[in-house]
Design a protein around this motif. Structure first.
Motif, mmCIF file in Angstrom:
data_model
loop_
_atom_site.group_PDB
_atom_site.id
_atom_site.type_symbol
_atom_site.label_atom_id
_atom_site.label_comp_id
_atom_site.label_asym_id
_atom_site.label_seq_id
_atom_site.Cartn_x
_atom_site.Cartn_y
_atom_site.Cartn_z
ATOM 1 N N UNK A 203 -58.342 121.027 -46.461
ATOM 2 C CA UNK A 203 -57.782 120.667 -45.156
ATOM 3 C C UNK A 203 -56.251 120.558 -45.218
ATOM 4 N N UNK A 204 -55.740 120.129 -46.364
ATOM 5 C CA UNK A 204 -54.280 120.079 -46.542
ATOM 6 C C UNK A 204 -53.713 121.501 -46.356
ATOM 7 N N UNK A 205 -54.368 122.464 -47.004
ATOM 8 C CA UNK A 205 -53.880 123.847 -46.924
ATOM 9 C C UNK A 205 -54.015 124.392 -45.509
ATOM 10 N N UNK A 206 -55.121 124.048 -44.859
ATOM 11 C CA UNK A 206 -55.344 124.513 -43.485
ATOM 12 C C UNK A 206 -54.302 123.894 -42.536
ATOM 13 N N UNK A 207 -53.916 122.661 -42.832
ATOM 14 C CA UNK A 207 -52.873 122.012 -42.027
ATOM 15 C C UNK A 207 -51.566 122.800 -42.149
ATOM 16 N N UNK A 208 -51.276 123.251 -43.366
ATOM 17 C CA UNK A 208 -50.077 124.067 -43.560
ATOM 18 C C UNK A 208 -50.153 125.359 -42.764
ATOM 19 N N UNK A 209 -51.330 126.000 -42.777
ATOM 20 C CA UNK A 209 -51.491 127.255 -42.011
ATOM 21 C C UNK A 209 -51.292 126.998 -40.523
ATOM 22 N N UNK A 210 -51.859 125.899 -40.045
ATOM 23 C CA UNK A 210 -51.689 125.597 -38.621
ATOM 24 C C UNK A 210 -50.230 125.226 -38.329
ATOM 25 N N UNK A 211 -49.550 124.693 -39.339
ATOM 26 C CA UNK A 211 -48.122 124.395 -39.192
ATOM 27 C C UNK A 211 -47.331 125.673 -38.944
ATOM 28 N N UNK A 212 -47.660 126.731 -39.689
ATOM 29 C CA UNK A 212 -46.970 128.015 -39.479
ATOM 30 C C UNK A 212 -47.217 128.492 -38.050
ATOM 31 N N UNK A 213 -48.475 128.425 -37.625
ATOM 32 C CA UNK A 213 -48.818 128.875 -36.261
ATOM 33 C C UNK A 213 -48.067 128.058 -35.211
ATOM 34 N N UNK A 214 -47.982 126.746 -35.441
ATOM 35 C CA UNK A 214 -47.325 125.877 -34.457
ATOM 36 C C UNK A 214 -45.831 126.176 -34.387
ATOM 37 N N UNK A 215 -45.216 126.334 -35.540
ATOM 38 C CA UNK A 215 -43.781 126.628 -35.531
ATOM 39 C C UNK A 215 -43.521 128.011 -34.931
ATOM 40 N N UNK A 216 -44.444 128.958 -35.169
ATOM 41 C CA UNK A 216 -44.305 130.287 -34.568
ATOM 42 C C UNK A 216 -44.419 130.181 -33.049
ATOM 43 N N UNK A 217 -45.347 129.342 -32.591
ATOM 44 C CA UNK A 217 -45.519 129.168 -31.146
ATOM 45 C C UNK A 217 -44.262 128.554 -30.524
ATOM 46 N N UNK A 218 -43.700 127.553 -31.211
ATOM 47 C CA UNK A 218 -42.487 126.918 -30.685
ATOM 48 C C UNK A 218 -41.320 127.897 -30.702
ATOM 49 N N UNK A 219 -41.228 128.679 -31.760
ATOM 50 C CA UNK A 219 -40.175 129.688 -31.849
ATOM 51 C C UNK A 219 -40.300 130.673 -30.685
ATOM 52 N N UNK A 220 -41.530 131.104 -30.430
ATOM 53 C CA UNK A 220 -41.765 132.062 -29.347
ATOM 54 C C UNK A 220 -41.449 131.416 -27.987
#
Ligand code: FSO
Ligand code: SF4
Length: 556
Positions: A203-220
């Protein structure tokens, strides 16, 4: 109280006295723990409801904004948390009822499996609620095994980072379903007794993956709304008009304020993490977006006292104060502070009403000058890639030997001078890539350029560490490298609060290894989990500037 979520935690172990190092009282710390426990209860039903195709966006956003409000230096207001806890119970029970109805409809019987206490607890009255908080319910000390506690802390703090970035994105996109559903899934997992430590590590690793998605969404969201950041010179001096100082990370709040202060004889200044607003084409068009005042968040007591005008906090970091300028503070969004006026959320499709701040600004003196000059920034991924040919050529010719990513947070502790010393000690053929308020440790130094490319490239706010990762991935492609770790790039990340925890997890999920993390390794990592991270990702503590500069330049 027991809080160990930030880098300044007492003795790098945990704040456990009457008040945390950040100024959070024991009562507020306990209320925050109870509130997060309640959010886990909402999530338990949210996950079950999802199995029946039920999605409650209000619950999703409530969880998101709620987690954000418990981040370091965001909300210190006890009344707010008492209200949030009660509202959480209402939302939880609505979701629970929807699930129970759907369950019965499908199965013909009532749902009767056990659920954790956070999914059912209801206080008899306020006294009962406060007593529950005071008992430490939902706090870390309820978990006996130190590795389990450590893994759960890594997940929860990563989720807090996600919640902050998603909340900003949500103000623009109005749609974060995948992220909100992940928050529920992860929070429910934290109270699921059947999960093993392996599950938690995953779950720690999955949190990191979702972190990338979230930052990508904010960037977009940011770049769609305001254009791609571009090279910009930002004035760090002052003008003759009264000013409003805007701090935190919320660009939509700044835009609303800029609109409402047009032609009013008021200048708007950015502070700390709001500096990168100047880099966005649509925001820099406002001629009264005058400049950036001061430095990173932790110097606000001295600097805000000299600003003279009102200050708007759109997110953390707020330092509690009783100083005279306290009467000029306004909060909005996830920020709160006892007795400080809070600007309410915007109505659907509307704008926030900043008239009270504007009215006050007109009665104030112009800001006192702290310094003169300018900061150069605006090196988001789009701008850096526009310079790609030049950069690749410089790497091939040897003019640029190495990139050092020094993003993250700044903070009060003396040992953070390490970052200034590293910036100064790096050889002239090294380029610093930065994002977040960590930049204030070196952005005003004259470090020169390499063939016209500045030696400090500021991408933006801490969430724009995503931009730095995009640049790394693009360079990997351009150089035809199989492994991103073969790039001439080193990571020397400074952390303070939970957004930086998320940034770290996001970088790990992208496969980056050998990251230096300072000024101290997180106090919430048990020796066992710290070792596991070192083994799997080669995370390193910082040493001395000289040793680390030599090691990084040698590719280590
Ligand atoms: Fe800094 Fe504070 Fe952006 Fe943090 S202002 S410390 S990681 O809140 O969010 O970088
Ligand atoms: Fe202590 Fe940091 Fe928690 Fe504040 S946020 S109470 S300083 S660990």
């Amino acid at each position: 109280m027991f809080c160990h979520q930030c880098q300044e935690t007492m003795k790098n172990t945990g704040c456990s006295m009457k008040q945390g190092m950040c100024g959070k009282t024991a009562e507020v710390a306990n209320l925050q723990d109870l509130f997060v426990w309640g959010l886990k209860g909402v999530s338990v039903w949210g996950v079950k409801a999802k199995e029946f195709g039920i999605y409650d966006n209000e619950a999703g956003f409530f969880i998101d904004k709620g987690l954000f409000s418990t981040i370091t230096n965001a909300n210190f207001d006890r009344e707010d948390f008492i209200g949030f806890i009660k509202k959480g119970i209402d939302i939880r029970d609505r979701l629970k009822d929807e699930f129970l109805k759907a369950y019965k409809q499908k199965n013909g019987t009532n749902f009767s499996l056990p659920v954790p206490e956070c999914a059912t607890w209801v206080p008899a009255d306020d006294k009962d609620l406060l007593a529950k908080a005071d008992s430490g319910a939902g706090g870390w000390l309820e978990i006996e095994d130190e590795d389990e506690r450590s893994l759960k802390a890594l997940v929860l703090y990563g989720l807090k980072g996600i919640s902050a970035y998603a909340e900003h994105a949500y103000q623009i996109t109005k749609s974060c379903r995948e992220i909100f559903e992940f928050l529920m899934e992860a929070l429910a997992t934290l109270v699921d007794e059947t999960k093993s430590q392996d599950d938690l590590f995953a779950l720690v690793l999955k949190t990191g993956e979702m972190g990338v998605k979230t930052m990508a969404l904010l960037d977009d969201a940011n770049t769609t709304a305001y254009g791609n950041p571009e090279i910009t010179q930002v004035n760090i001096g002052v003008g003759k008009n009264p000013g409003i100082l805007v701090t935190g990370h919320d660009l939509v709040d700044l835009e609303d304020l800029l609109e409402q202060t047009k032609d009013q004889g008021i200048d708007v200044y950015t502070h700390s993490e709001m500096l990168p607003a100047h880099y966005y084409p649509k925001l820099k068009q406002y001629s009264h977006l005058f400049g950036n005042y001061g430095n990173a968040w932790w110097l606000q007591k001295e600097e805000m006292a000299k600003f003279n005008g009102p200050v708007l906090f759109t997110s953390n970091c707020l330092v509690p104060t009783k100083a005279a300028y306290k009467d000029k503070l306004f909060t909005t969004g996830a920020v709160g502070f006892d007795g400080t006026p809070h600007i309410p959320d915007r109505e659907e499709g509307g704008k926030k009403d900043f008239s009270a701040i504007i009215k006050m600004a007109k009665t104030c003196d112009p800001p006192e000058e702290l310094e003169t000059g300018q900061i150069t920034g605006g090196f988001g991924h789009n701008q850096v890639m526009a310079l790609a040919d030049k950069i690749i050529e410089a790497v091939k010719s040897g003019a640029i030997k190495r990139f050092i990513v020094m993003g993250g947070c700044d903070g009060r502790q003396k040992n953070r001078e390490y970052y200034t010393q590293v910036a100064k000690a790096l050889p002239k053929d090294a380029v610093i890539l930065t994002a977040g308020c960590a930049k204030y440790k070196y952005i005003k130094l004259d470090l020169g350029d390499i063939g016209g490319i500045p030696r400090v490239l500021d991408a933006g706010q801490c969430n724009d560490c995503y931009s730095l990762a995009v640049v790394a991935m693009e360079l990997q492609k351009a150089f035809g490298l199989e492994d991103i770790n073969d790039l001439p790039i080193s990571f020397d990340i400074a952390w303070y609060e939970q957004k930086a925890v998320l940034v770290l997890l996001a970088l790990l999920s992208l496969g980056l290894k050998g990251i230096r993390l300072g000024p101290t390794l997180p106090g919430f990592l048990s020796p066992g989990i710290a070792n596991a991270l070192v083994e799997k990702f080669d995370i390193k503590p910082i040493t001395t500037p000289e040793e680390d500069v030599a090691a990084m330049m040698a590719g280590n």
